[in-house]
Design a protein around this motif. Structure first.
Motif, PDB file in Angstrom:
ATOM      1  N   THR A 132       1.874   0.038  -0.425  1.00 57.36           N
ATOM      2  CA  THR A 132       1.714  -1.233  -1.113  1.00 57.36           C
ATOM      3  C   THR A 132       0.960  -1.039  -2.416  1.00 57.36           C
ATOM      4  OG1 THR A 132       1.406  -2.093   1.115  1.00 57.36           O
ATOM      5  CG2 THR A 132       1.149  -3.646  -0.683  1.00 57.36           C
ATOM      6  N   VAL A 133      -0.151  -0.288  -2.341  1.00 60.38           N
ATOM      7  CA  VAL A 133      -0.951  -0.070  -3.543  1.00 60.38           C
ATOM      8  C   VAL A 133      -0.119   0.615  -4.614  1.00 60.38           C
ATOM      9  CG1 VAL A 133      -2.928   1.171  -4.474  1.00 60.38           C
ATOM     10  CG2 VAL A 133      -3.128   0.005  -2.304  1.00 60.38           C
ATOM     11  N   MET A 134       0.676   1.604  -4.180  1.00 62.11           N
ATOM     12  CA  MET A 134       1.521   2.316  -5.139  1.00 62.11           C
ATOM     13  C   MET A 134       2.509   1.380  -5.819  1.00 62.11           C
ATOM     14  SD  MET A 134       0.891   5.454  -5.533  1.00 62.11           S
ATOM     15  CE  MET A 134       2.364   6.396  -5.921  1.00 62.11           C
ATOM     16  N   GLN A 135       3.104   0.505  -5.000  1.00 63.42           N
ATOM     17  CA  GLN A 135       4.086  -0.426  -5.561  1.00 63.42           C
ATOM     18  C   GLN A 135       3.444  -1.334  -6.593  1.00 63.42           C
ATOM     19  OE1 GLN A 135       5.793  -2.426  -2.236  1.00 63.42           O
ATOM     20  NE2 GLN A 135       7.106  -0.697  -1.694  1.00 63.42           N
ATOM     21  N   VAL A 136       2.285  -1.894  -6.222  1.00 59.81           N
ATOM     22  CA  VAL A 136       1.602  -2.807  -7.142  1.00 59.81           C
ATOM     23  C   VAL A 136       1.223  -2.062  -8.415  1.00 59.81           C
ATOM     24  CG1 VAL A 136      -0.398  -4.281  -7.455  1.00 59.81           C
ATOM     25  CG2 VAL A 136       0.755  -4.234  -5.263  1.00 59.81           C
ATOM     26  N   LEU A 137       0.752  -0.843  -8.232  1.00 56.16           N
ATOM     27  CA  LEU A 137       0.333  -0.037  -9.383  1.00 56.16           C
ATOM     28  C   LEU A 137       1.504   0.193 -10.328  1.00 56.16           C
ATOM     29  CD1 LEU A 137      -2.004   1.534 -10.614  1.00 56.16           C
ATOM     30  CD2 LEU A 137      -1.327   3.494  -9.257  1.00 56.16           C
ATOM     31  N   GLN A 138       2.665   0.517  -9.730  1.00 55.61           N
ATOM     32  CA  GLN A 138       3.840   0.765 -10.546  1.00 55.61           C
ATOM     33  C   GLN A 138       4.249  -0.498 -11.309  1.00 55.61           C
ATOM     34  OE1 GLN A 138       6.542   2.743  -7.958  1.00 55.61           O
ATOM     35  NE2 GLN A 138       6.190   4.608  -9.161  1.00 55.61           N
ATOM     36  N   MET A 139       4.202  -1.615 -10.569  1.00 59.41           N
ATOM     37  CA  MET A 139       4.536  -2.892 -11.187  1.00 59.41           C
ATOM     38  C   MET A 139       3.636  -3.153 -12.375  1.00 59.41           C
ATOM     39  SD  MET A 139       5.310  -5.568  -8.168  1.00 59.41           S
ATOM     40  CE  MET A 139       3.911  -6.572  -8.627  1.00 59.41           C
ATOM     41  N   LYS A 140       2.337  -2.926 -12.146  1.00 54.94           N
ATOM     42  CA  LYS A 140       1.339  -3.168 -13.190  1.00 54.94           C
ATOM     43  C   LYS A 140       1.624  -2.306 -14.411  1.00 54.94           C
ATOM     44  CE  LYS A 140      -1.941  -5.855 -11.534  1.00 54.94           C
ATOM     45  NZ  LYS A 140      -2.930  -6.733 -12.099  1.00 54.94           N
ATOM     46  N   LEU A 141       1.911  -1.035 -14.136  1.00 54.18           N
ATOM     47  CA  LEU A 141       2.102  -0.099 -15.240  1.00 54.18           C
ATOM     48  C   LEU A 141       3.325  -0.488 -16.049  1.00 54.18           C
ATOM     49  CD1 LEU A 141       1.164   3.339 -13.678  1.00 54.18           C
ATOM     50  CD2 LEU A 141      -0.147   1.948 -15.273  1.00 54.18           C
ATOM     51  N   GLN A 142       4.409  -0.852 -15.347  1.00 45.37           N
ATOM     52  CA  GLN A 142       5.617  -1.259 -16.059  1.00 45.37           C
ATOM     53  C   GLN A 142       5.384  -2.550 -16.828  1.00 45.37           C
ATOM     54  OE1 GLN A 142       8.409  -1.199 -12.914  1.00 45.37           O
ATOM     55  NE2 GLN A 142       8.959   0.949 -13.257  1.00 45.37           N
ATOM     56  N   GLY A 143       4.750  -3.509 -16.146  1.00 42.11           N
ATOM     57  CA  GLY A 143       4.469  -4.796 -16.790  1.00 42.11           C
ATOM     58  C   GLY A 143       3.535  -4.611 -17.971  1.00 42.11           C
ATOM     59  N   GLY A 144       2.556  -3.727 -17.820  1.00 40.13           N
ATOM     60  CA  GLY A 144       1.563  -3.505 -18.866  1.00 40.13           C
ATOM     61  C   GLY A 144       2.192  -2.946 -20.126  1.00 40.13           C
ATOM     62  N   ARG A 145       3.182  -2.052 -19.946  1.00 40.48           N
ATOM     63  CA  ARG A 145       3.817  -1.442 -21.107  1.00 40.48           C
ATOM     64  C   ARG A 145       4.542  -2.497 -21.926  1.00 40.48           C
ATOM     65  NH1 ARG A 145       7.093   2.803 -18.687  1.00 40.48           N
ATOM     66  NH2 ARG A 145       5.178   3.500 -17.748  1.00 40.48           N
ATOM     67  N   GLY A 146       5.233  -3.431 -21.194  1.00 39.98           N
ATOM     68  CA  GLY A 146       5.991  -4.459 -21.894  1.00 39.98           C
ATOM     69  C   GLY A 146       5.097  -5.535 -22.477  1.00 39.98           C
ATOM     70  N   GLY A 147       4.197  -6.065 -21.647  1.00 38.81           N
ATOM     71  CA  GLY A 147       3.443  -7.242 -22.067  1.00 38.81           C
ATOM     72  C   GLY A 147       2.153  -6.938 -22.801  1.00 38.81           C
ATOM     73  N   GLY A 148       1.821  -5.672 -22.956  1.00 42.37           N
ATOM     74  CA  GLY A 148       0.604  -5.320 -23.703  1.00 42.37           C
ATOM     75  C   GLY A 148      -0.660  -5.606 -22.941  1.00 42.37           C
ATOM     76  N   GLY A 149      -0.638  -5.351 -21.612  1.00 41.62           N
ATOM     77  CA  GLY A 149      -1.872  -5.429 -20.806  1.00 41.62           C
ATOM     78  C   GLY A 149      -2.136  -6.816 -20.283  1.00 41.62           C
ATOM     79  N   GLY A 150      -2.901  -6.900 -19.220  1.00 44.80           N
ATOM     80  CA  GLY A 150      -3.223  -8.168 -18.572  1.00 44.80           C
ATOM     81  C   GLY A 150      -4.311  -8.897 -19.325  1.00 44.80           C
ATOM     82  N   LYS A 151      -5.140  -9.598 -18.509  1.00 43.94           N
ATOM     83  CA  LYS A 151      -6.182 -10.407 -19.120  1.00 43.94           C
ATOM     84  C   LYS A 151      -7.247  -9.540 -19.788  1.00 43.94           C
ATOM     85  CE  LYS A 151      -7.173 -11.180 -14.276  1.00 43.94           C
ATOM     86  NZ  LYS A 151      -7.946 -11.853 -13.294  1.00 43.94           N
TER      87      LYS A 151
END
Lengths: 151, 127
Positions: A132-151
């Motif tokens: 689960t942690v790996m999946q979330v991490l991957q999601m975050k990394l992919q999302g981060g590249r596109g959206g320019g990081g979270g909050k």
């Protein structure tokens, strides 16, 4: 439960997630080592059981080689096939009948079996957590590249 | 570098090394606690074994390389005493553990406060 965990995990930053994964990996390592050790202990008890099986009344008087060291043996004769001495731990040994010794080792082996099963479940759950942690991490990394990081 | 920031930096470094030492101490206490736990369960198993003994089950104690026969009641008494001792030790280590955890927590707070102080100074640096 899993959904609740997901919500918490998605709140974490990638670096924190990596830390979580590292910790989970460590726990998993420790658990699998324990599992191996338990397996070995169980194998030892089982081999004691099969050795007890060899010691039948008909073996009385048979010649055996008694190891004095790992390389020095002296011949001997089996004088007593009824009683054996069992190591019960912390430096104590008990003289038991063959049937009692067999019960002792069977019970030991069974109690380890119980522990092994519990441990197996814990390991599986841990592995799921790591996934689960790996999946979330991957999601975050992919999302981060596109959206320019979270909050 | 800003002399004030430098002073905080120095203190931060000093506190960090204290923190690391405290954490090392904590690990030691935890290891001691775990060792006691395994001793406790091993002795409990032996005691349980003793309660199941019948008169023909001679008890031997390993003394150096030889097995010395011992009275069943005496052996049981010894293990019971050992268990008592181990339980007392666990209690002692447990309080030690709590103290050590508090120390580590307090130090962590101090370090975080110092880091915040340092960060507060940072924006004024490049100006």
């Amino acid at each position: 439960m899993a959904a609740e965990q997901q919500v918490q995990l998605t709140d974490l930053e990638p670096i924190q997630l990596q830390e979580v994964k590292k910790q989970l990996d460590q726990e998993l390592d420790h658990l699998t080592t324990s599992y191996q050790q338990l397996k070995q202990a169980q194998a030892k008890f089982r081999s004691c059981l099969s050795d007890l099986g060899e010691l039948t009344p008909s073996a009385k008087g048979k010649e055996v080689l008694v190891p004095l060291t790992s390389s020095l043996y002296v011949p001997g004769r089996l004088a007593d096939t009824e009683m054996v001495v069992v190591d019960i731990g912390t430096g104590y040994y008990v003289r038991k009948k063959r049937s009692e010794a067999r019960e002792h080792y069977t019970a030991k082996s069974a109690s380890i079996q119980g522990n092994l099963e519990t441990l197996q479940n814990t390991i599986e759950r841990k592995q799921e957590n790591v996934q689960t942690v790996m999946q979330v991490l991957q999601m975050k990394l992919q999302g981060g590249r596109g959206g320019g990081g979270g909050k | 570098m800003d002399p004030k920031a430098g002073a905080i930096q120095a203190r931060l470094q000093q506190q960090s090394s204290i923190f690391q030492k405290l954490e090392g101490d904590l690990t030691e206490v935890i290891t001691a606690r775990q060792r006691l736990d395994s001793q406790l369960s091993e002795n409990e198993v032996v005691l349980k074994e003793f309660t199941l003994l019948k008169p023909h089950n001679t008890v031997y104690k390993l003394v150096g390389p030889s097995l010395v026969s011992q009275d069943q009641a005496e052996a049981r008494g010894n293990v019971e005493k050992r268990l008592e001792f181990i339980r007392a030790e666990i209690k002692r280590v447990e309080t030690q553990l709590k103290e050590q955890e508090e120390k580590v927590g307090k130090k962590r707070g101090e370090i975080m406060a110092l880091q915040q102080e340092l960060q507060a100074l940072q924006p004024s640096g490049p100006e």
